[in-house]
Design a protein around this motif. Structure first.
Motif, PDB file in Angstrom:
ATOM      1  N   GLU A 254       0.831  -1.212   0.000  1.00 47.89           N
ATOM      2  CA  GLU A 254       0.000   0.000   0.000  1.00 47.89           C
ATOM      3  C   GLU A 254       0.868   1.265   0.000  1.00 47.89           C
ATOM      4  O   GLU A 254       0.540   2.240  -0.667  1.00 47.89           O
ATOM      5  CB  GLU A 254      -0.932   0.004   1.207  1.00 47.89           C
ATOM      6  CG  GLU A 254      -2.030  -1.036   1.129  1.00 47.89           C
ATOM      7  CD  GLU A 254      -2.875  -1.055   2.382  1.00 47.89           C
ATOM      8  OE1 GLU A 254      -3.973  -0.458   2.346  1.00 47.89           O
ATOM      9  OE2 GLU A 254      -2.410  -1.642   3.374  1.00 47.89           O
ATOM     10  N   ALA A 255       1.965   1.227   0.750  1.00 47.94           N
ATOM     11  CA  ALA A 255       2.866   2.376   0.782  1.00 47.94           C
ATOM     12  C   ALA A 255       3.529   2.580  -0.575  1.00 47.94           C
ATOM     13  O   ALA A 255       3.680   3.716  -1.038  1.00 47.94           O
ATOM     14  CB  ALA A 255       3.938   2.193   1.866  1.00 47.94           C
ATOM     15  N   LYS A 256       3.896   1.481  -1.208  1.00 48.20           N
ATOM     16  CA  LYS A 256       4.520   1.588  -2.539  1.00 48.20           C
ATOM     17  C   LYS A 256       3.521   2.132  -3.554  1.00 48.20           C
ATOM     18  O   LYS A 256       3.866   2.959  -4.395  1.00 48.20           O
ATOM     19  CB  LYS A 256       5.059   0.221  -2.989  1.00 48.20           C
ATOM     20  CG  LYS A 256       6.257  -0.238  -2.187  1.00 48.20           C
ATOM     21  CD  LYS A 256       6.666  -1.645  -2.580  1.00 48.20           C
ATOM     22  CE  LYS A 256       7.795  -2.159  -1.681  1.00 48.20           C
ATOM     23  NZ  LYS A 256       8.104  -3.555  -1.927  1.00 48.20           N
ATOM     24  N   ALA A 257       2.268   1.656  -3.487  1.00 47.20           N
ATOM     25  CA  ALA A 257       1.246   2.133  -4.413  1.00 47.20           C
ATOM     26  C   ALA A 257       0.963   3.630  -4.193  1.00 47.20           C
ATOM     27  O   ALA A 257       0.794   4.377  -5.154  1.00 47.20           O
ATOM     28  CB  ALA A 257      -0.040   1.322  -4.233  1.00 47.20           C
ATOM     29  N   ALA A 258       0.928   4.048  -2.932  1.00 49.22           N
ATOM     30  CA  ALA A 258       0.687   5.469  -2.632  1.00 49.22           C
ATOM     31  C   ALA A 258       1.850   6.315  -3.119  1.00 49.22           C
ATOM     32  O   ALA A 258       1.643   7.426  -3.636  1.00 49.22           O
ATOM     33  CB  ALA A 258       0.483   5.659  -1.129  1.00 49.22           C
ATOM     34  N   ALA A 259       3.068   5.831  -2.966  1.00 50.16           N
ATOM     35  CA  ALA A 259       4.239   6.582  -3.419  1.00 50.16           C
ATOM     36  C   ALA A 259       4.240   6.693  -4.945  1.00 50.16           C
ATOM     37  O   ALA A 259       4.665   7.704  -5.500  1.00 50.16           O
ATOM     38  CB  ALA A 259       5.525   5.901  -2.945  1.00 50.16           C
ATOM     39  N   ALA A 260       3.760   5.659  -5.627  1.00 50.99           N
ATOM     40  CA  ALA A 260       3.728   5.683  -7.095  1.00 50.99           C
ATOM     41  C   ALA A 260       2.702   6.701  -7.606  1.00 50.99           C
ATOM     42  O   ALA A 260       2.857   7.246  -8.691  1.00 50.99           O
ATOM     43  CB  ALA A 260       3.394   4.296  -7.622  1.00 50.99           C
ATOM     44  N   GLN A 261       1.647   6.951  -6.820  1.00 52.10           N
ATOM     45  CA  GLN A 261       0.621   7.901  -7.229  1.00 52.10           C
ATOM     46  C   GLN A 261       1.045   9.347  -7.021  1.00 52.10           C
ATOM     47  O   GLN A 261       0.442  10.238  -7.577  1.00 52.10           O
ATOM     48  CB  GLN A 261      -0.672   7.645  -6.454  1.00 52.10           C
ATOM     49  CG  GLN A 261      -1.349   6.371  -6.841  1.00 52.10           C
ATOM     50  CD  GLN A 261      -2.594   6.099  -6.021  1.00 52.10           C
ATOM     51  OE1 GLN A 261      -2.926   6.870  -5.113  1.00 52.10           O
ATOM     52  NE2 GLN A 261      -3.283   5.027  -6.322  1.00 52.10           N
ATOM     53  N   LYS A 262       2.053   9.575  -6.232  1.00 51.93           N
ATOM     54  CA  LYS A 262       2.490  10.954  -5.935  1.00 51.93           C
ATOM     55  C   LYS A 262       3.209  11.571  -7.073  1.00 51.93           C
ATOM     56  O   LYS A 262       3.771  11.231  -7.934  1.00 51.93           O
ATOM     57  CB  LYS A 262       3.367  10.998  -4.676  1.00 51.93           C
ATOM     58  CG  LYS A 262       2.573  10.738  -3.434  1.00 51.93           C
ATOM     59  CD  LYS A 262       3.457  10.814  -2.227  1.00 51.93           C
ATOM     60  CE  LYS A 262       2.698  10.441  -0.979  1.00 51.93           C
ATOM     61  NZ  LYS A 262       3.504  10.443   0.197  1.00 51.93           N
TER      62      LYS A 262
END
Length: 173
Positions: A165-173
């Motif tokens: 989830e943290a990786k997915a959120a970082a990719a959206q930034k």
């Protein structure tokens, strides 16, 4: 010889309505009517707070939201991040719950302790699973969570550093 005729009495004149007291009363009346009937100033609504977007936080990303330097005050309870800025006097700098600002407050709230050892030391490590807590402590934590849900806005969720989830959120930034 003295003149016994006297001059006729002065004619009765009507009293003039323009007297100083009447002018003062009329002025007061006009002022009162003016203030009563003047148009009211348009009411302005207070500025709305900036919109809060639900987002995913890791413990290091949550940490700056501790109320210092004009930042809002956030804290996490069982993975939910709450904006407790409205309760800044309790959760912000100098407040009795200030240790929890910008952190996961779950263990401390469950145990009823504000000690530093209740807080996760390693912000890059795994999240506290709370698996070692007893039923009474978990019930206390659920009570705190319900109270927060009633009073404060949920602004995000807390996930561990390096999680999917943290990786997915970082990719959206």
């Amino acid at each position: 010889m003295a003149d016994t005729t006297s001059s006729p009495p002065p004619a009765a004149t009507a009293a003039s309505p323009v007297t100083p007291i009447n002018l003062v009363l009329l002025s007061l009346f006009v002022i009162l009517v003016y203030f009563r009937l003047r148009p009211a100033k348009p009411q302005t609504l207070p500025r709305a707070p900036p919109p809060t977007v639900f987002r995913t936080f890791t413990p290091p990303e949550l940490f700056p939201y501790n109320g210092l330097n004009g930042m809002p005050v956030y804290l996490a309870v069982r993975g939910q991040v709450f904006d407790v800025t409205a309760g800044r006097q309790f959760y912000g700098p100098g407040g009795p719950y200030a240790n929890f600002a910008g952190r996961d407050a779950s263990r401390g709230l469950a145990c009823g302790s504000f000690d530093e050892d209740m807080l996760t030391k390693d912000l890059d490590g795994p999240l506290d699973t709370l698996s070692d807590l007893g039923e009474e402590e978990m019930e206390a934590l659920r009570g705190w969570e319900e109270r927060f849900l009633e009073k404060y806005l949920v602004v995000g969720k807390l996930v561990a550093v390096g999680s999917e989830e943290a990786k997915a959120a970082a990719a959206q930034k």
